[in-house]
Design a protein around this motif. Sequence first.
Motif, PDB file in Angstrom:
ATOM      1  N   ALA A  76       0.808  -0.980   0.518  1.00 16.15           N
ATOM      2  CA  ALA A  76       0.103  -0.151  -0.072  1.00 16.15           C
ATOM      3  C   ALA A  76       0.978   1.306  -0.193  1.00 16.15           C
ATOM      4  O   ALA A  76       2.145   1.005   0.821  1.00 16.15           O
ATOM      5  N   THR A  77       0.210   2.450  -0.660  1.00 13.88           N
ATOM      6  CA  THR A  77       1.355   3.187  -0.938  1.00 13.88           C
ATOM      7  C   THR A  77       0.680   4.470  -1.311  1.00 13.88           C
ATOM      8  O   THR A  77      -0.733   4.822  -1.659  1.00 13.88           O
ATOM      9  N   HIS A  78       1.318   5.654  -0.572  1.00 11.38           N
ATOM     10  CA  HIS A  78       1.055   7.442  -0.601  1.00 11.38           C
ATOM     11  C   HIS A  78       1.648   7.755  -1.552  1.00 11.38           C
ATOM     12  O   HIS A  78       2.775   7.974  -0.948  1.00 11.38           O
ATOM     13  N   LEU A  79       1.778   8.548  -3.051  1.00 13.70           N
ATOM     14  CA  LEU A  79       2.516   9.155  -3.741  1.00 13.70           C
ATOM     15  C   LEU A  79       2.635  10.702  -3.317  1.00 13.70           C
ATOM     16  O   LEU A  79       1.586  10.934  -3.155  1.00 13.70           O
ATOM     17  N   LEU A 135       0.524  -7.570  -5.377  1.00 11.75           N
ATOM     18  CA  LEU A 135      -0.295  -6.254  -5.128  1.00 11.75           C
ATOM     19  C   LEU A 135       0.457  -5.048  -4.903  1.00 11.75           C
ATOM     20  O   LEU A 135       0.620  -5.125  -3.687  1.00 11.75           O
ATOM     21  N   LEU A 136      -0.256  -4.013  -5.828  1.00 16.09           N
ATOM     22  CA  LEU A 136       0.920  -2.092  -5.470  1.00 16.09           C
ATOM     23  C   LEU A 136      -1.004  -2.276  -5.215  1.00 16.09           C
ATOM     24  O   LEU A 136      -1.363  -1.163  -6.407  1.00 16.09           O
ATOM     25  N   LEU A 137      -1.330  -1.713  -4.547  1.00 15.81           N
ATOM     26  CA  LEU A 137      -2.725  -0.486  -4.182  1.00 15.81           C
ATOM     27  C   LEU A 137      -2.317   0.690  -3.513  1.00 15.81           C
ATOM     28  O   LEU A 137      -1.678   1.034  -2.690  1.00 15.81           O
ATOM     29  N   GLY A 138      -2.502   2.318  -3.987  1.00 17.47           N
ATOM     30  CA  GLY A 138      -2.546   3.423  -4.256  1.00 17.47           C
ATOM     31  C   GLY A 138      -2.875   4.821  -4.239  1.00 17.47           C
ATOM     32  O   GLY A 138      -3.235   4.495  -5.943  1.00 17.47           O
ATOM     33  N   ASP A 139      -2.734   6.084  -4.031  1.00 16.76           N
ATOM     34  CA  ASP A 139      -2.948   6.873  -4.952  1.00 16.76           C
ATOM     35  C   ASP A 139      -2.203   7.374  -5.161  1.00 16.76           C
ATOM     36  O   ASP A 139      -1.614   7.410  -4.234  1.00 16.76           O
ATOM     37  N   PHE A 140      -1.945   7.088  -6.448  1.00 17.07           N
ATOM     38  CA  PHE A 140      -0.809   7.779  -7.067  1.00 17.07           C
ATOM     39  C   PHE A 140      -0.288   8.911  -7.527  1.00 17.07           C
ATOM     40  O   PHE A 140       0.224  10.106  -8.038  1.00 17.07           O
ATOM     41  N   ASN A 141      -1.362   9.371  -7.167  1.00 16.17           N
ATOM     42  CA  ASN A 141      -1.002  11.249  -7.281  1.00 16.17           C
ATOM     43  C   ASN A 141      -0.561  12.072  -9.223  1.00 16.17           C
ATOM     44  O   ASN A 141      -0.238  12.286  -9.121  1.00 16.17           O
ATOM     45  N   ALA A 142      -1.179  10.708  -9.521  1.00 17.09           N
ATOM     46  CA  ALA A 142      -0.955  11.155 -11.128  1.00 17.09           C
ATOM     47  C   ALA A 142      -1.656  10.007 -12.542  1.00 17.09           C
ATOM     48  O   ALA A 142      -1.527   9.002 -11.556  1.00 17.09           O
ATOM     49  N   ARG A 143      -1.201  10.095 -13.075  1.00 14.70           N
ATOM     50  CA  ARG A 143      -1.972   9.860 -13.834  1.00 14.70           C
ATOM     51  C   ARG A 143      -2.368   8.686 -14.976  1.00 14.70           C
ATOM     52  O   ARG A 143      -0.369   8.535 -14.818  1.00 14.70           O
ATOM     53  N   PRO A 144      -2.424   7.779 -15.062  1.00 17.33           N
ATOM     54  CA  PRO A 144      -1.434   6.370 -15.436  1.00 17.33           C
ATOM     55  C   PRO A 144      -0.754   7.003 -17.354  1.00 17.33           C
ATOM     56  O   PRO A 144       0.621   6.153 -17.222  1.00 17.33           O
TER      57      PRO A 144
END
Length: 289
Positions: free
Chosen positions: A177-180, A212-221
Amino acid sequence: MRIHLALRRHVVPLLLAVGLVLTASATAHPATPRPVPLRVATYNIHAGAGEDEVFDLDRQVRALRSLDADVIGLQEVDVHWGERSQWRDLARELAHRLGMHVAFAPIYSLDPEPAAGTTPPRREFGVAVLSRHPVLRVRNHEITRLSTQGENPLPEPGPGFLQATVAVRGTPLDVYATHLDYRPDPAVRAAQVADMLRVMDRPCPFRCPAHLLLGDFNARPDAPELTPLWATLRDADPGAPTFPASAPDRRIDYVATSAGIDLRRAWTAPTGIASDHLPVVADLHLTRR
């Protein structure tokens, strides 16, 4: 008696021969293990507040329960952080109310504010994983951070990249789990992506679990800083934006899968303004190893 002996002379060798054939066939054509179904989600819970900035954990519990997910990655999780979340431990409270296991990784862990005659817990803010399946191990890895807790910060290693190994019907799965970083300059996010890949690609003593990598990346794909992720992970594209919740116009929340995981479908869940983000949900099949 002679008849019985004669039968034994012919039947016993025949049974042995049949057994050898069946054994050889089973060895040559081992049974294909059945895939393990798993529903996962990622949700930025905005420290318990909705897009209307009203703290309402009951509303978020209803939203999370509606996902019917086995594993959920959470971002912006307050643990005794402050008045905005009523000094509550959101990670444990959500897990308890949903009947799930929890793993929490603070990004910030600060000394408590002074209180006469008491020893209050530390003020923490970070990411979490909720799981219906047992959590076997928890690690809080460092990645590059640009702190929000001081003046003139510089990029430096900081905690908050959560690895929770869960046992899904006997199959181990690493859930990250991550938040960039949220800032317009992508430099810190690019460094964070490189750091996460180094963590996820570490060698294992035996065969590495799928992850799995789950998160808010604060960037578009299609953001250049995310490109290295898609070389090894599959983006479970829900086909819809996730932010802001009431009128989403961009996708910044992700479920990403490694080899050993088949994506069946992905979507954004209609949870209204329970947070300022919409959750991404994905139905997966894990390959038994």
